[in-house]
Motif scaffolding. Sequence first.
Motif, PDB file in Angstrom:
ATOM      1  N   PRO A   1      68.275  44.618  20.019  1.00  0.00           N
ATOM      2  CA  PRO A   1      68.568  44.940  18.617  1.00  0.00           C
ATOM      3  C   PRO A   1      68.918  46.421  18.415  1.00  0.00           C
ATOM      4  O   PRO A   1      69.810  46.740  17.623  1.00  0.00           O
ATOM      5  N   LEU A   2      68.234  47.307  19.144  1.00  0.00           N
ATOM      6  CA  LEU A   2      68.490  48.747  18.978  1.00  0.00           C
ATOM      7  C   LEU A   2      69.911  49.100  19.426  1.00  0.00           C
ATOM      8  O   LEU A   2      70.649  49.783  18.691  1.00  0.00           O
ATOM      9  N   ILE A   3      70.299  48.649  20.617  1.00  0.00           N
ATOM     10  CA  ILE A   3      71.639  48.962  21.120  1.00  0.00           C
ATOM     11  C   ILE A   3      72.708  48.341  20.227  1.00  0.00           C
ATOM     12  O   ILE A   3      73.716  48.990  19.890  1.00  0.00           O
ATOM     13  N   SER A   4      72.498  47.101  19.816  1.00  0.00           N
ATOM     14  CA  SER A   4      73.511  46.403  19.017  1.00  0.00           C
ATOM     15  C   SER A   4      73.731  47.076  17.672  1.00  0.00           C
ATOM     16  O   SER A   4      74.889  47.286  17.251  1.00  0.00           O
ATOM     17  N   ILE A   5      72.635  47.444  16.998  1.00  0.00           N
ATOM     18  CA  ILE A   5      72.797  47.988  15.644  1.00  0.00           C
ATOM     19  C   ILE A   5      73.283  49.437  15.673  1.00  0.00           C
ATOM     20  O   ILE A   5      74.093  49.848  14.846  1.00  0.00           O
ATOM     21  N   VAL A   6      72.827  50.225  16.647  1.00  0.00           N
ATOM     22  CA  VAL A   6      73.264  51.623  16.719  1.00  0.00           C
ATOM     23  C   VAL A   6      74.711  51.703  17.209  1.00  0.00           C
ATOM     24  O   VAL A   6      75.549  52.396  16.604  1.00  0.00           O
ATOM     25  N   PHE A   7      75.032  51.012  18.292  1.00  0.00           N
ATOM     26  CA  PHE A   7      76.399  51.058  18.810  1.00  0.00           C
ATOM     27  C   PHE A   7      77.381  50.438  17.826  1.00  0.00           C
ATOM     28  O   PHE A   7      78.498  50.938  17.649  1.00  0.00           O
ATOM     29  N   GLY A   8      76.965  49.347  17.171  1.00  0.00           N
ATOM     30  CA  GLY A   8      77.834  48.713  16.185  1.00  0.00           C
ATOM     31  C   GLY A   8      78.144  49.641  15.021  1.00  0.00           C
ATOM     32  O   GLY A   8      79.289  49.715  14.559  1.00  0.00           O
ATOM     33  N   THR A   9      77.132  50.358  14.546  1.00  0.00           N
ATOM     34  CA  THR A   9      77.340  51.278  13.426  1.00  0.00           C
ATOM     35  C   THR A   9      78.252  52.429  13.835  1.00  0.00           C
ATOM     36  O   THR A   9      79.202  52.780  13.114  1.00  0.00           O
TER      37      THR A   9
ATOM     38  N   TYR B   1      62.217  48.425  10.948  1.00  0.00           N
ATOM     39  CA  TYR B   1      61.527  47.455  10.096  1.00  0.00           C
ATOM     40  C   TYR B   1      61.341  46.116  10.814  1.00  0.00           C
ATOM     41  O   TYR B   1      60.234  45.565  10.868  1.00  0.00           O
ATOM     42  N   PHE B   2      62.422  45.586  11.394  1.00  0.00           N
ATOM     43  CA  PHE B   2      62.344  44.269  12.024  1.00  0.00           C
ATOM     44  C   PHE B   2      61.603  44.295  13.370  1.00  0.00           C
ATOM     45  O   PHE B   2      60.920  43.330  13.716  1.00  0.00           O
ATOM     46  N   SER B   3      61.715  45.358  14.140  1.00  0.00           N
ATOM     47  CA  SER B   3      61.160  45.391  15.493  1.00  0.00           C
ATOM     48  C   SER B   3      59.735  45.905  15.544  1.00  0.00           C
ATOM     49  O   SER B   3      58.991  45.561  16.463  1.00  0.00           O
ATOM     50  N   ILE B   4      59.331  46.750  14.607  1.00  0.00           N
ATOM     51  CA  ILE B   4      58.020  47.396  14.702  1.00  0.00           C
ATOM     52  C   ILE B   4      57.184  47.199  13.438  1.00  0.00           C
ATOM     53  O   ILE B   4      56.043  46.753  13.500  1.00  0.00           O
TER      54      ILE B   4
ATOM     55  N   TYR C   1      57.398  45.225  10.726  1.00  0.00           N
ATOM     56  CA  TYR C   1      57.157  43.919  10.099  1.00  0.00           C
ATOM     57  C   TYR C   1      55.878  43.258  10.605  1.00  0.00           C
ATOM     58  O   TYR C   1      55.109  42.687   9.821  1.00  0.00           O
ATOM     59  N   ASP C   2      55.632  43.329  11.933  1.00  0.00           N
ATOM     60  CA  ASP C   2      54.411  42.725  12.481  1.00  0.00           C
ATOM     61  C   ASP C   2      53.164  43.378  11.891  1.00  0.00           C
ATOM     62  O   ASP C   2      52.152  42.713  11.649  1.00  0.00           O
ATOM     63  N   GLY C   3      53.232  44.698  11.680  1.00  0.00           N
ATOM     64  CA  GLY C   3      52.104  45.390  11.066  1.00  0.00           C
ATOM     65  C   GLY C   3      51.849  44.925   9.643  1.00  0.00           C
ATOM     66  O   GLY C   3      50.699  44.768   9.224  1.00  0.00           O
ATOM     67  N   LEU C   4      52.924  44.675   8.904  1.00  0.00           N
ATOM     68  CA  LEU C   4      52.761  44.183   7.535  1.00  0.00           C
ATOM     69  C   LEU C   4      52.125  42.795   7.519  1.00  0.00           C
ATOM     70  O   LEU C   4      51.278  42.499   6.659  1.00  0.00           O
ATOM     71  N   ILE C   5      52.524  41.934   8.471  1.00  0.00           N
ATOM     72  CA  ILE C   5      51.921  40.600   8.537  1.00  0.00           C
ATOM     73  C   ILE C   5      50.432  40.702   8.863  1.00  0.00           C
ATOM     74  O   ILE C   5      49.595  39.987   8.289  1.00  0.00           O
ATOM     75  N   LEU C   6      50.079  41.590   9.778  1.00  0.00           N
ATOM     76  CA  LEU C   6      48.658  41.769  10.108  1.00  0.00           C
ATOM     77  C   LEU C   6      47.861  42.247   8.900  1.00  0.00           C
ATOM     78  O   LEU C   6      46.719  41.829   8.696  1.00  0.00           O
ATOM     79  N   LEU C   7      48.463  43.120   8.091  1.00  0.00           N
ATOM     80  CA  LEU C   7      47.779  43.578   6.871  1.00  0.00           C
ATOM     81  C   LEU C   7      47.557  42.418   5.903  1.00  0.00           C
ATOM     82  O   LEU C   7      46.486  42.293   5.298  1.00  0.00           O
ATOM     83  N   VAL C   8      48.565  41.565   5.768  1.00  0.00           N
ATOM     84  CA  VAL C   8      48.421  40.390   4.889  1.00  0.00           C
ATOM     85  C   VAL C   8      47.297  39.494   5.392  1.00  0.00           C
ATOM     86  O   VAL C   8      46.449  39.018   4.614  1.00  0.00           O
ATOM     87  N   LEU C   9      47.280  39.257   6.716  1.00  0.00           N
ATOM     88  CA  LEU C   9      46.227  38.401   7.285  1.00  0.00           C
ATOM     89  C   LEU C   9      44.843  39.022   7.087  1.00  0.00           C
ATOM     90  O   LEU C   9      43.858  38.316   6.851  1.00  0.00           O
ATOM     91  N   PHE C  10      44.775  40.344   7.186  1.00  0.00           N
ATOM     92  CA  PHE C  10      43.481  41.025   7.066  1.00  0.00           C
ATOM     93  C   PHE C  10      42.958  40.993   5.631  1.00  0.00           C
ATOM     94  O   PHE C  10      41.799  40.647   5.382  1.00  0.00           O
ATOM     95  N   TYR C  11      43.813  41.313   4.667  1.00  0.00           N
ATOM     96  CA  TYR C  11      43.351  41.426   3.284  1.00  0.00           C
ATOM     97  C   TYR C  11      43.191  40.074   2.594  1.00  0.00           C
ATOM     98  O   TYR C  11      42.482  39.963   1.598  1.00  0.00           O
ATOM     99  N   PHE C  12      43.884  39.050   3.110  1.00  0.00           N
ATOM    100  CA  PHE C  12      43.797  37.735   2.463  1.00  0.00           C
ATOM    101  C   PHE C  12      43.219  36.694   3.420  1.00  0.00           C
ATOM    102  O   PHE C  12      43.574  35.514   3.368  1.00  0.00           O
ATOM    103  N   SER C  13      42.308  37.128   4.280  1.00  0.00           N
ATOM    104  CA  SER C  13      41.748  36.236   5.297  1.00  0.00           C
ATOM    105  C   SER C  13      40.886  35.131   4.700  1.00  0.00           C
ATOM    106  O   SER C  13      40.615  34.124   5.355  1.00  0.00           O
TER     107      SER C  13
ATOM    108  N   ALA D   1      59.537  33.524   9.177  1.00  0.00           N
ATOM    109  CA  ALA D   1      60.953  33.141   9.092  1.00  0.00           C
ATOM    110  C   ALA D   1      61.819  34.271   8.565  1.00  0.00           C
ATOM    111  O   ALA D   1      63.045  34.230   8.710  1.00  0.00           O
ATOM    112  N   LEU D   2      61.201  35.294   7.975  1.00  0.00           N
ATOM    113  CA  LEU D   2      61.967  36.405   7.403  1.00  0.00           C
ATOM    114  C   LEU D   2      62.266  37.492   8.413  1.00  0.00           C
ATOM    115  O   LEU D   2      62.757  38.559   8.040  1.00  0.00           O
ATOM    116  N   ASN D   3      61.951  37.263   9.685  1.00  0.00           N
ATOM    117  CA  ASN D   3      62.205  38.276  10.712  1.00  0.00           C
ATOM    118  C   ASN D   3      62.847  37.619  11.943  1.00  0.00           C
ATOM    119  O   ASN D   3      62.197  36.830  12.631  1.00  0.00           O
ATOM    120  N   PRO D   4      64.125  37.933  12.257  1.00  0.00           N
ATOM    121  CA  PRO D   4      64.779  37.289  13.408  1.00  0.00           C
ATOM    122  C   PRO D   4      64.144  37.662  14.744  1.00  0.00           C
ATOM    123  O   PRO D   4      64.217  36.874  15.693  1.00  0.00           O
TER     124      PRO D   4
END
Length: 255
Positions: free
Chosen positions: A55-63, A160-163, A165-177, A190-193
């Motif tokens: 994802p890093l190479i594709s998005i940086v080189f593409g841009t 956001y997608f590679s690093i 997003y997973d942290g945000l999901i863990l926060l959701v799991l922690f606060y709404f356990s 499903a919101l993260n490829p």
Amino acid sequence: MMKVMKYVIYDVLRSKMVVAYAALMLLLCGAIYSFSDDSAQAVVSLLHLVLFVVPLISIVFGTIHFYNSREFIELLLAQPIRRNAIFLGHYAGLSISLAGALGLGLGLPVMLLDPSLPSFLLLSVAVLETFIFTGLAFLASVRSRDKARGIGLALMLWFYFSILYDGLILLVLFYFSDYPLEKPVLALTALNPVDLSRILVLLKLDTSALMGYTGALYQKFFGSLLGVAWSFGLLILWWIVPLGFALRAFKRKDL
């Protein structure tokens, strides 16, 4: 469209960065298989590498390539060529070139050393990630006229997608356990490829425990062909929808 695509492929293949990309993937792939006695573990290691680097190479080189081709694009727009053909030809040429470099650096050694279903899925998601993040690169480039701002936006999307997003999901799991989170977590995944690609490969390796709570949920509900079809369908949506928004913005943009 075909002529534009062929020119872009020829232009990209002359780039030293694409050659270095293929060589890097070939080197890392060879090193992982050399130091691993278990093919399943090698696939897991390659999966983590692919979902970080591709994802890093594709998005940086593409841009960068889109901004560097701005004069060429403006020249084509002055000709009697439809904007759809210019945009899609440019996108197809760039994404196919990156996928080809990936196939040479990753696909060739993987198919020679470990021709299995998980390896095939690994290559499939790697190619899809290339198409998805090249589309996101074009979306960032079209939305911002300034090159520095466009590259910054592309890097933010990758982060956001590679690093993040997973942290945000863990926060959701922690606060709404204390609440039932099965369906919300499936929807969030499903919101993260990148997460979808990880799940698609790990489910076939039967190592869902490595993915934690999210993976256990997918193993429970979609540890079957239905789960594979679900993940592939969502990844294709991630490919088509951002590219469609980028094409729409390109057709309306005053270049």
